[in-house]
Design an enzyme around this catalytic site. Structure first.
Site, PDB file in Angstrom:
ATOM      1  N   GLU A  14       0.808  -1.223   0.000  1.00  0.00           N
ATOM      2  CA  GLU A  14       0.000   0.000   0.000  1.00  0.00           C
ATOM      3  C   GLU A  14       0.841   1.273   0.000  1.00  0.00           C
ATOM      4  OE1 GLU A  14      -0.500  -2.668   1.838  1.00  0.00           O
ATOM      5  OE2 GLU A  14      -2.603  -3.278   1.699  1.00  0.00           O
ATOM      6  N   PHE A  25     -10.874  -7.805  14.520  1.00  0.00           N
ATOM      7  CA  PHE A  25      -9.846  -8.217  13.563  1.00  0.00           C
ATOM      8  C   PHE A  25      -9.562  -7.083  12.569  1.00  0.00           C
ATOM      9  CE2 PHE A  25      -8.705 -10.279   9.464  1.00  0.00           C
ATOM     10  CZ  PHE A  25      -7.448 -10.722   9.855  1.00  0.00           C
ATOM     11  N   GLN A  26      -8.295  -6.748  12.438  1.00  0.00           N
ATOM     12  CA  GLN A  26      -7.836  -5.674  11.542  1.00  0.00           C
ATOM     13  C   GLN A  26      -8.483  -4.332  11.838  1.00  0.00           C
ATOM     14  OE1 GLN A  26      -7.951  -7.212   7.471  1.00  0.00           O
ATOM     15  NE2 GLN A  26      -5.914  -8.060   7.780  1.00  0.00           N
ATOM     16  N   LYS A  54     -17.441  -0.987   7.256  1.00  0.00           N
ATOM     17  CA  LYS A  54     -17.940  -1.975   6.306  1.00  0.00           C
ATOM     18  C   LYS A  54     -19.462  -1.883   6.144  1.00  0.00           C
ATOM     19  CE  LYS A  54     -16.854  -6.595   4.800  1.00  0.00           C
ATOM     20  NZ  LYS A  54     -16.159  -7.843   5.102  1.00  0.00           N
ATOM     21  N   MET A  68      24.417   8.327   0.585  1.00  0.00           N
ATOM     22  CA  MET A  68      24.336   9.601   1.296  1.00  0.00           C
ATOM     23  C   MET A  68      24.721   9.443   2.771  1.00  0.00           C
ATOM     24  SD  MET A  68      23.972  12.720   0.969  1.00  0.00           S
ATOM     25  CE  MET A  68      22.952  13.463  -0.306  1.00  0.00           C
TER      26      MET A  68
HETATM   27  C1  LIG Z   1      12.771   5.325   4.568  1.00  0.00           C
HETATM   28  C2  LIG Z   1      14.091   5.929   4.805  1.00  0.00           C
HETATM   29  N1  LIG Z   1      14.995   5.306   5.603  1.00  0.00           N
HETATM   30  C3  LIG Z   1      16.209   5.864   5.806  1.00  0.00           C
HETATM   31  C4  LIG Z   1      16.552   7.048   5.231  1.00  0.00           C
HETATM   32  C5  LIG Z   1      17.910   7.672   5.491  1.00  0.00           C
HETATM   33  N2  LIG Z   1      18.698   7.764   4.258  1.00  0.00           N
HETATM   34  C6  LIG Z   1      18.761   8.885   3.526  1.00  0.00           C
HETATM   35  S1  LIG Z   1      19.684   8.714   2.153  1.00  0.00           S
HETATM   36  C7  LIG Z   1      20.054   7.115   2.532  1.00  0.00           C
HETATM   37  C8  LIG Z   1      20.921   6.300   1.644  1.00  0.00           C
HETATM   38  C9  LIG Z   1      20.303   6.034   0.350  1.00  0.00           C
HETATM   39  O1  LIG Z   1      21.081   5.069  -0.312  1.00  0.00           O
HETATM   40  P1  LIG Z   1      20.779   4.693  -1.813  1.00  0.00           P
HETATM   41  O2  LIG Z   1      19.338   4.461  -2.001  1.00  0.00           O
HETATM   42  O3  LIG Z   1      21.679   3.593  -2.224  1.00  0.00           O
HETATM   43  O4  LIG Z   1      21.117   6.023  -2.595  1.00  0.00           O
HETATM   44  P2  LIG Z   1      22.516   6.800  -2.733  1.00  0.00           P
HETATM   45  O5  LIG Z   1      22.612   7.777  -1.623  1.00  0.00           O
HETATM   46  O6  LIG Z   1      23.605   5.801  -2.697  1.00  0.00           O
HETATM   47  O7  LIG Z   1      22.374   7.480  -4.046  1.00  0.00           O
HETATM   48  C10 LIG Z   1      19.440   6.757   3.726  1.00  0.00           C
HETATM   49  C11 LIG Z   1      19.591   5.433   4.356  1.00  0.00           C
HETATM   50  C12 LIG Z   1      15.561   7.670   4.442  1.00  0.00           C
HETATM   51  N3  LIG Z   1      15.777   8.872   3.870  1.00  0.00           N
HETATM   52  N4  LIG Z   1      14.379   7.086   4.228  1.00  0.00           N
END
Ligand SMILES: Cc1ncc(C[n+]2csc(CCOP(=O)(O)OP(=O)(O)O)c2C)c(N)n1
Lengths: 564, 183
Positions: A54, A116-117, A166, A479
């Site tokens: 979802e 439920f749910q 529902k 990042m």
């Molecule tokens: C749902 C979620 N979890 C964690 C983060 C923290 N976060 C920001 S950028 C990143 C790394 C992203 O890695 P990747 O998708 O390989 O992209 P890259 O930076 O290597 O281009 C993370 C873990 C986030 N923004 N969103």
């Protein structure tokens, strides 16, 4: 629209049709089954896309909304179905994206019994919806849905959620649909106050170094032409926030770049040198302002913004124009004098030259064995002439894509700004392609984020949605790795991610796929992807320890932006 | 009443809303999300049918109150919100004190305390007596402190209710909003 003696479930479908809805992204389950049953009868008029989770439905609705400029619709069952929507709703809330979420709920007699749910979806979604409402009787359905669309799409847009028990779906009643055009307690938009526009014009006409910032509000109100006209007439340099990107062509001579943490050097440092700052449809997010007490303190701020709650929230304004961006700019334009600021514009050029030398040339230089993200994006930009819709995920590739894709068409930048939701890209790209089948849609995604919602490849497969997927694989959560390198002494904690064979994975969904790990093949592979009539998956192995610069470190002021 | 922290002020926020389920959470979330303590909260119907009034007493910094009130007004079902300092309103609280009946027996002291504080007895039962006092918090607390030595079994104080001194009617405010709005 009227129909006697129909079920609440059919009323849901007829209400959506009355709002001009053509497609819904969703996933069935017990508490929403009557609506799915009704959808079956209307499948020739209302297409349902079965997502694989979802969260994907909510992001797809967002992608659709951004390109269609109207509410996207998603649907889920009660309990886990509804809670899986939550990330997407929160994302839509912070990025002002109009979506209408419809969730099933247990029968009225079971509410509050831990049935439920049963989940208190109204309670959970309250802080992340513009409005939400629980329907417990069939007769309430048309009015609730009419209000939902009106609220989602008017004023500052946002997500709304209608939770339908529902019993309300199965009860019969005489259906009648009237669109909502007004709610007594809701004042979504103000008329342009001419006296504040005059004061704004006065400030601008007497400015020596005016600077205009444009954000998502410009995109939402469709004020691109007005921004351009204002920049041209009054000679003002214009910079964009992350979500404002593509509202002005990067090739426009008055366009000076992209603001924020990884934005361009000039617009960031020169924010602290302008004398009048004109912010249009943006909210001074901390990723744009850096440390607030070091942000544009010298400038008189004009804030053109539809949401009164944004005025003086982060930055104190001299003049606030609380209005729709397009209407406000239309009122302002005739009052502006024709001006040019050659010296001031030259400063931006100087900064550009610095950034070019210190950052861009390095990003583009083929000095590493694997291509760098910037090279890939640059090539993609040239091959598509800046005309594609670019959906991005979150991370280095997002910042590289938004830095180096040369947007030349409006409504082309689909990204998760305020929430920074990894996993946004793929489903949002699907929604964007469904909304604009006539345009090339490229999902630029990191190897980490791709794995958060890759199950939506199933949607691409099942409905033949020709989305182009470009995974920039650095085998890192890039990042986070960059931050660990710069601020945590290179202690790479849980950023080294082991990936599956993405090509095989895409192929298992019958999506043509290819992997490239050298510059020689890159251009041709990108062309193959872009020319493909069907969906296409391209994995580019990129330099592992590349960093995104410039960078305004967290807690620093925009003037302290680092070039290396 | 808790002491004010530095640069904080006490504000009474009056919020006029549609009478709808769920609004209470939406409004309190605006405070809790910002770690603002709600000193008291009262909800009642107004002279206008279908319109409720929330009276919320909070402490916050003067430069934040405007932003917070605009966030409240932004809620779809909120008609209008106002904030006031204590000088701009007439306000009252109600307190009830449950005392053992024997505290009154054989002594006039409790009776005198009640009279001196302009409080009144509202119920007399064989075992206990309930006293009522309206006033500001300092006054209802003063009575509590005076009664305490004689055995207060139970003490409850309502939230603040307030009426603003400015004469402008809600209706006029809403008409003004209509006039500046575009739909
Ligand atoms: C749902 C979620 N979890 C964690 C983060 C923290 N976060 C920001 S950028 C990143 C790394 C992203 O890695 P990747 O998708 O390989 O992209 P890259 O930076 O290597 O281009 C993370 C873990 C986030 N923004 N969103």
């Amino acid at each position: 629209m009227e129909k006697k003696g129909i079920s609440g479930a059919e009323a849901v479908v007829l209400s959506l049709l009355a709002e001009g809805v053509e497609c819904v992204f969703g996933y069935p389950g017990g508490a929403i089954m009557p609506v799915y049953d009704a959808l079956y009868d209307y499948r020739d008029r209302l297409q349902h896309f079965l997502v694989r989770h979802e969260q994907g439905a909510a992001h797809a609705a967002q992608g659709y909304a951004r390109v269609q400029r109207r509410a996207g619709v998603c649907m889920a069952t009660s309990g886990p179905g509804a809670t899986n929507l939550i990330t997407g709703i929160a994302d839509a809330m912070i990025d002002s994206t109009p979506i209408v979420c419809i969730t099933g709920q247990v029968g009225k007699h079971l509410l509050g019994t831990d049935a439920f749910q049963e989940t208190d979806v109204i309670g959970i979604s309250m802080p992340i919806t513009k409005w939400n409402y629980q329907v417990t009787r069939a007769e309430e359905i048309p009015e609730a849905i009419a209000k939902a669309f009106y609220i989602a799409q008017s004023g500052r847009p946002g997500p709304v959620l209608i939770d339908i028990t529902k019993n309300a779906q199965t009860e019969f009643f005489d259906f009648q649909y009237r669109k909502c055009t007004k709610i007594r307690s809701y004042f979504p938009k103000r008329k342009v106050d001419l006296s504040s526009v005059e004061r704004a014009a006065d400030l601008i006409n007497n400015a020596e170094r005016p600077f205009m910032l444009i954000g998502q509000g410009v995109v939402l109100s469709g004020a691109q032409a007005e921004v351009k006209e204002m920049a041209e007439k009054a000679g003002i340099p214009v910079a964009s926030t992350l979500l404002g990107l593509s509202a002005m062509s990067v090739h426009h001579p008055q366009y000076v770049g992209y603001l924020g943490m990884h934005g361009n050097y000039g617009p960031n440092v020169l924010t602290n040198e302008c004398d009048v700052l004109i912010a249009v449809g943006m909210r001074f997010d901390d990723r744009v302002t850096g440390r607030l007490d070091g942000y544009a303190k010298q400038a008189k701020v004009i804030h053109i913004e539809i949401d009164p709650a944004e005025i003086d929230k982060n930055v104190k304004t001299e003049v606030a124009v609380v209005a729709d961006a397009k209407e406000a700019l239309q009122a302002l334009l005739p009052l502006l004098e024709v001006k040019r600021y050659p010296e001031w514009m030259a400063k931006f050029k100087e900064c550009d030259a610095t950034e070019r030398e210190k950052v861009i040339l390095k990003d583009f230089a083929p000095t590493t064995s694997l291509p760098k993200m910037a090279e890939v994006i640059h090539m993609l930009s040239q091959l598509t002439q800046g005309k594609a819709i670019i959906a991005t995920d979150v991370g280095q590739h997002q910042m590289m894509a938004t830095r180096y894709y040369e947007f030349d068409e409006p409504y082309s930048n689909i990204t998760s700004g305020g929430l920074g939701t990894m996993g946004f890209c793929l489903p949002a790209a699907i929604g964007a392609k469904v909304g604009r089948p006539d345009r090339q849609v490229v999902a630029v995604v990191g190897d980490g984020g791709f794995q958060m919602t890759l199950q939506e490849l199933g949607v691409i497969m099942q409905y033949n949605i020709p989305v182009k997927i470009l995974v920039l694989n650095n085998n890192f959560l890039g990042m986070v790795r960059q931050w660990q390198q710069l601020f945590f002494d290179r202690r790479y904690s849980s950023v080294d991610i082991q990936n599956p064979d993405f090509v095989k994975l895409a192929e298992s969904y019958y999506i043509p796929a290819r992997r490239v790990d050298n510059r020689e093949e890159l251009g041709e592979a990108l062309e193959e992807m872009l020319n493909s009539q069907s969906a296409y998956f391209l994995e580019v192995m990129v330099e592992k320890e590349d960093n995104v610069f410039p960078m305004v470190p967290a807690g620093a002021s925009v003037a302290e932006i680092r070039l290396e | 009443m808790q002491a004010l922290e530095e640069n904080q002020q006490r504000y009474t926020v009056s919020i006029f809303t549609e009478d709808k389920v769920g609004l209470l959470s939406r409004i309190t979330a605006i405070f809790t999300r910002r770690k603002i303590n709600v000193d008291s909260l009262t909800v009642s119907e107004t002279e206008n049918k279908g319109i409720s009034r929330f009276t919320v007493v909070i402490r916050t910094a003067p430069d934040r109150i405007g932003v917070i009130v605009r966030q409240i007004e932004k809620q779809v079902e909120v008609l209008k919100a106002f904030y006031y300092n204590d000088e701009q309103i007439v306000y009252q609280e109600l307190a009830l004190y449950k005392m053992p009946t024997e505290a009154f027996a054989g002594s006039q002291v409790v009776e005198k305390i009640i009279r001196d504080n302009y409080a009144r007895v509202i119920t007399i039962e064989p075992e206990f007596i309930v006293i009522e006092k309206t006033g500001h918090e300092e006054e209802t607390m003063k009575l509590f402190n005076e009664l305490k030595p004689y055995g207060v079994l139970s003490f409850v104080r309502s939230g603040r209710i307030a009426i603003a001194k400015p004469m402008k009617l809600l209706k006029v405010h809403l008409e003004e909003l209509e006039n500046i709005s575009a739909f």
